[in-house]
Design a protein around this motif. Structure first.
Motif, PDB file in Angstrom:
ATOM      1  N   GLY A 123      -3.198   3.689  -6.636  1.00 36.48           N
ATOM      2  CA  GLY A 123      -1.861   3.602  -6.202  1.00 36.48           C
ATOM      3  C   GLY A 123      -1.452   1.735  -6.825  1.00 36.48           C
ATOM      4  N   SER A 124      -2.596   1.009  -6.718  1.00 40.46           N
ATOM      5  CA  SER A 124      -2.259  -0.202  -7.415  1.00 40.46           C
ATOM      6  C   SER A 124      -1.844  -0.321  -8.759  1.00 40.46           C
ATOM      7  CB  SER A 124      -3.376  -1.319  -7.193  1.00 40.46           C
ATOM      8  OG  SER A 124      -3.681  -1.655  -5.736  1.00 40.46           O
ATOM      9  N   GLU A 125      -2.734   0.688  -9.548  1.00 40.73           N
ATOM     10  CA  GLU A 125      -2.377   0.550 -11.070  1.00 40.73           C
ATOM     11  C   GLU A 125      -1.269   1.312 -11.329  1.00 40.73           C
ATOM     12  OE1 GLU A 125      -5.428   0.761 -14.505  1.00 40.73           O
ATOM     13  OE2 GLU A 125      -4.619   2.961 -14.052  1.00 40.73           O
ATOM     14  N   ALA A 126      -0.871   2.330 -10.494  1.00 37.82           N
ATOM     15  CA  ALA A 126       0.314   2.999 -10.532  1.00 37.82           C
ATOM     16  C   ALA A 126       1.653   2.372 -10.517  1.00 37.82           C
ATOM     17  CB  ALA A 126       0.573   4.279  -9.838  1.00 37.82           C
ATOM     18  N   VAL A 127       1.403   1.586  -9.386  1.00 35.61           N
ATOM     19  CA  VAL A 127       2.638   0.425  -9.024  1.00 35.61           C
ATOM     20  C   VAL A 127       2.665  -0.728 -10.306  1.00 35.61           C
ATOM     21  CG1 VAL A 127       3.279  -1.338  -7.612  1.00 35.61           C
ATOM     22  CG2 VAL A 127       2.480   0.774  -6.730  1.00 35.61           C
ATOM     23  N   ASN A 151       2.307   0.656   8.049  1.00 37.41           N
ATOM     24  CA  ASN A 151       1.793   0.923   6.752  1.00 37.41           C
ATOM     25  C   ASN A 151       1.311  -0.568   5.990  1.00 37.41           C
ATOM     26  OD1 ASN A 151       0.795   2.104   4.364  1.00 37.41           O
ATOM     27  ND2 ASN A 151       2.688   2.834   3.715  1.00 37.41           N
ATOM     28  N   PRO A 152       0.714  -1.122   6.542  1.00 38.45           N
ATOM     29  CA  PRO A 152       0.102  -2.564   6.020  1.00 38.45           C
ATOM     30  C   PRO A 152      -0.699  -2.313   4.771  1.00 38.45           C
ATOM     31  CG  PRO A 152      -1.418  -1.951   7.923  1.00 38.45           C
ATOM     32  CD  PRO A 152      -0.214  -1.003   7.977  1.00 38.45           C
ATOM     33  N   ARG A 153      -1.300  -1.217   4.344  1.00 36.31           N
ATOM     34  CA  ARG A 153      -2.111  -1.138   3.163  1.00 36.31           C
ATOM     35  C   ARG A 153      -0.930  -1.045   1.936  1.00 36.31           C
ATOM     36  NH1 ARG A 153      -5.210   4.566   2.867  1.00 36.31           N
ATOM     37  NH2 ARG A 153      -3.153   5.087   2.837  1.00 36.31           N
ATOM     38  N   ALA A 154      -0.051  -0.315   2.206  1.00 31.95           N
ATOM     39  CA  ALA A 154       1.062  -0.296   1.086  1.00 31.95           C
ATOM     40  C   ALA A 154       1.457  -1.565   0.663  1.00 31.95           C
ATOM     41  CB  ALA A 154       2.057   0.694   1.569  1.00 31.95           C
ATOM     42  N   GLU A 155       1.937  -2.366   1.916  1.00 29.08           N
ATOM     43  CA  GLU A 155       2.205  -3.826   1.956  1.00 29.08           C
ATOM     44  C   GLU A 155       1.566  -4.637   0.837  1.00 29.08           C
ATOM     45  OE1 GLU A 155       4.975  -5.732   4.835  1.00 29.08           O
ATOM     46  OE2 GLU A 155       3.818  -4.481   6.134  1.00 29.08           O
ATOM     47  N   ARG A 156       0.105  -4.545   1.283  1.00 32.03           N
ATOM     48  CA  ARG A 156      -0.981  -5.460   0.550  1.00 32.03           C
ATOM     49  C   ARG A 156      -0.802  -5.020  -1.154  1.00 32.03           C
ATOM     50  NH1 ARG A 156      -3.831  -4.458   5.136  1.00 32.03           N
ATOM     51  NH2 ARG A 156      -5.053  -2.659   4.183  1.00 32.03           N
ATOM     52  N   VAL A 157      -0.454  -3.609  -1.300  1.00 29.51           N
ATOM     53  CA  VAL A 157      -0.296  -3.366  -2.815  1.00 29.51           C
ATOM     54  C   VAL A 157       0.913  -3.960  -3.292  1.00 29.51           C
ATOM     55  CG1 VAL A 157      -0.010  -1.234  -4.097  1.00 29.51           C
ATOM     56  CG2 VAL A 157      -1.773  -1.295  -2.379  1.00 29.51           C
ATOM     57  N   GLN A 159       2.507  -6.508  -2.418  1.00 28.03           N
ATOM     58  CA  GLN A 159       2.255  -7.980  -2.475  1.00 28.03           C
ATOM     59  C   GLN A 159       1.394  -8.580  -3.672  1.00 28.03           C
ATOM     60  OE1 GLN A 159       0.726  -8.993   1.378  1.00 28.03           O
ATOM     61  NE2 GLN A 159       2.901  -8.840   2.629  1.00 28.03           N
ATOM     62  N   LYS A 160       0.417  -7.749  -3.837  1.00 30.04           N
ATOM     63  CA  LYS A 160      -0.425  -7.992  -4.945  1.00 30.04           C
ATOM     64  C   LYS A 160       0.400  -7.962  -6.342  1.00 30.04           C
ATOM     65  CE  LYS A 160      -4.840  -6.163  -7.285  1.00 30.04           C
ATOM     66  NZ  LYS A 160      -6.067  -5.215  -7.010  1.00 30.04           N
ATOM     67  N   ALA A 161       1.311  -7.040  -6.434  1.00 31.06           N
ATOM     68  CA  ALA A 161       2.035  -6.806  -7.359  1.00 31.06           C
ATOM     69  C   ALA A 161       3.050  -7.804  -7.687  1.00 31.06           C
ATOM     70  CB  ALA A 161       2.641  -5.296  -7.709  1.00 31.06           C
ATOM     71  N   GLY A 162       3.343  -8.728  -6.794  1.00 28.75           N
ATOM     72  CA  GLY A 162       4.323  -9.776  -7.017  1.00 28.75           C
ATOM     73  C   GLY A 162       5.376  -9.397  -6.050  1.00 28.75           C
ATOM     74  N   PHE A 163       5.799  -8.472  -5.448  1.00 32.85           N
ATOM     75  CA  PHE A 163       6.961  -8.295  -4.494  1.00 32.85           C
ATOM     76  C   PHE A 163       7.021  -9.445  -3.323  1.00 32.85           C
ATOM     77  CE2 PHE A 163       6.777  -4.098  -6.323  1.00 32.85           C
ATOM     78  CZ  PHE A 163       8.336  -3.593  -6.326  1.00 32.85           C
ATOM     79  N   VAL A 164       8.262  -9.790  -3.188  1.00 33.80           N
ATOM     80  CA  VAL A 164       8.351 -10.802  -2.219  1.00 33.80           C
ATOM     81  C   VAL A 164       9.321 -10.273  -0.669  1.00 33.80           C
ATOM     82  CG1 VAL A 164       9.884 -13.038  -1.755  1.00 33.80           C
ATOM     83  CG2 VAL A 164       8.811 -12.537  -3.933  1.00 33.80           C
ATOM     84  N   ILE A 180       9.764   1.292  15.008  1.00 37.90           N
ATOM     85  CA  ILE A 180       9.125   0.673  14.191  1.00 37.90           C
ATOM     86  C   ILE A 180       9.959  -0.130  13.119  1.00 37.90           C
ATOM     87  CG2 ILE A 180       7.515   1.234  11.983  1.00 37.90           C
ATOM     88  CD1 ILE A 180       6.351   2.241  14.646  1.00 37.90           C
ATOM     89  N   ASP A 181       9.512  -1.264  12.798  1.00 37.46           N
ATOM     90  CA  ASP A 181      10.420  -2.234  11.944  1.00 37.46           C
ATOM     91  C   ASP A 181      10.189  -1.626  10.312  1.00 37.46           C
ATOM     92  OD1 ASP A 181      10.676  -4.009  13.921  1.00 37.46           O
ATOM     93  OD2 ASP A 181       9.384  -5.378  13.267  1.00 37.46           O
ATOM     94  N   THR A 182      11.386  -1.754   9.791  1.00 33.42           N
ATOM     95  CA  THR A 182      11.244  -1.538   8.173  1.00 33.42           C
ATOM     96  C   THR A 182      11.285  -2.802   7.491  1.00 33.42           C
ATOM     97  OG1 THR A 182      12.173   0.476   8.524  1.00 33.42           O
ATOM     98  CG2 THR A 182      12.633  -0.566   6.277  1.00 33.42           C
ATOM     99  N   ARG A 183      10.341  -3.114   6.519  1.00 33.19           N
ATOM    100  CA  ARG A 183      10.222  -4.256   5.793  1.00 33.19           C
ATOM    101  C   ARG A 183      10.792  -4.147   4.781  1.00 33.19           C
ATOM    102  NH1 ARG A 183       6.936  -7.737   8.611  1.00 33.19           N
ATOM    103  NH2 ARG A 183       5.726  -8.563   6.725  1.00 33.19           N
ATOM    104  N   VAL A 184      11.544  -4.922   4.190  1.00 33.90           N
ATOM    105  CA  VAL A 184      12.327  -4.900   2.960  1.00 33.90           C
ATOM    106  C   VAL A 184      11.751  -6.146   1.709  1.00 33.90           C
ATOM    107  CG1 VAL A 184      14.523  -5.220   1.596  1.00 33.90           C
ATOM    108  CG2 VAL A 184      14.580  -4.501   4.102  1.00 33.90           C
ATOM    109  N   TYR A 185      11.381  -5.301   0.556  1.00 32.48           N
ATOM    110  CA  TYR A 185      10.671  -6.090  -0.503  1.00 32.48           C
ATOM    111  C   TYR A 185      11.523  -6.085  -1.748  1.00 32.48           C
ATOM    112  CZ  TYR A 185       6.246  -7.039   1.928  1.00 32.48           C
ATOM    113  OH  TYR A 185       5.344  -7.393   3.086  1.00 32.48           O
TER     114      TYR A 185
END
Length: 206
Positions: A123-127, A151-157, A159-164, A180-185
């Motif tokens: 997933g990280s490489e695909a992103v 879905n914190p696993r997706a959030e970490r991916v 963030q690693k890709a540079g999303f703020v 559930i909260d929706t987090r906007v990047y």
């Protein structure tokens, strides 16, 4: 107008672990099976409870989804690519650019990944591959996405890709009778360029 993009070009993007490519007719049944996975249905907000996640889709829904994937390569206002694991050759998910705004140059991004593709860096490489294409070839101004707070696993991916993280839509979704909260990047061209500089600097100092 910022930049008119013709999404009719469907590229093939290759990394060390994955290939992102246009969908084929043979992929339809694979995607239908992926979209029945309970965890994936939960994380994409397709259902509102564990009970619903376990229920099979109706034949009408299946037929509609099959037609959807059969027509992805004809779309000129969005880009849908299959995620293929190079080692096995299996389709494990998809990446999408949609809702492109020619006035701002901003585009929405989403990714879904079946359980077969999780926890192996696919997933990280695909992103990373897809974002690079969006920023350097399509030259969009900003890539935005939304992710549920469970879905914190997706959030970490991301963030690693540079999303703020730009904001939180509080109690925006309801699952198993819990809000559930929706987090906007977001990722601006400037963010992407700075992130690449940091990665390059980090590699040079090792």
């Amino acid at each position: 107008m910022y930049n008119k993009i013709d999404f009719s070009n469907k590229p093939v993007l290759e990394g060390s672990k994955v290939i992102l490519r246009p969908f084929t007719e043979a992929d339809c049944e694979i995607m239908l099976a992926l979209l029945e996975e309970p965890e994936l249905r939960k994380l994409t907000g397709s259902v509102c409870s564990d009970e619903e996640a376990e229920e099979p889709s109706s034949q009408e829904e299946v037929d509609r989804t099959r037609e959807w994937y059969l027509t992805r390569n004809q779309q000129t206002n969005r880009l849908d690519l299959a995620i293929v694991e190079k080692e096995s050759g299996n389709v494990v998910g998809e990446v999408v650019y949609n809702d492109y705004d020619e006035d701002t140059g901003n585009v929405n991004f989403r990714i879904l990944m079946g359980k077969a593709g999780c926890n192996r860096g696919i997933g990280s490489e695909a992103v990373s591959l897809f974002i690079q294409y969006g920023m350097t070839v399509l030259k969009v101004h900003k890539i935005g996405l939304e992710v549920y707070s469970f879905n914190p696993r997706a959030e970490r991916v991301y963030q690693k890709a540079g999303f703020v993280l730009e904001g939180v839509k509080r109690e925006d979704f309801r699952y198993n009778d819990e809000y559930i909260d929706t987090r906007v990047y977001g990722l601006l061209q400037a963010d992407y360029n700075e992130h690449r500089k940091q990665l390059k600097s980090s590699c040079e100092t090792k």
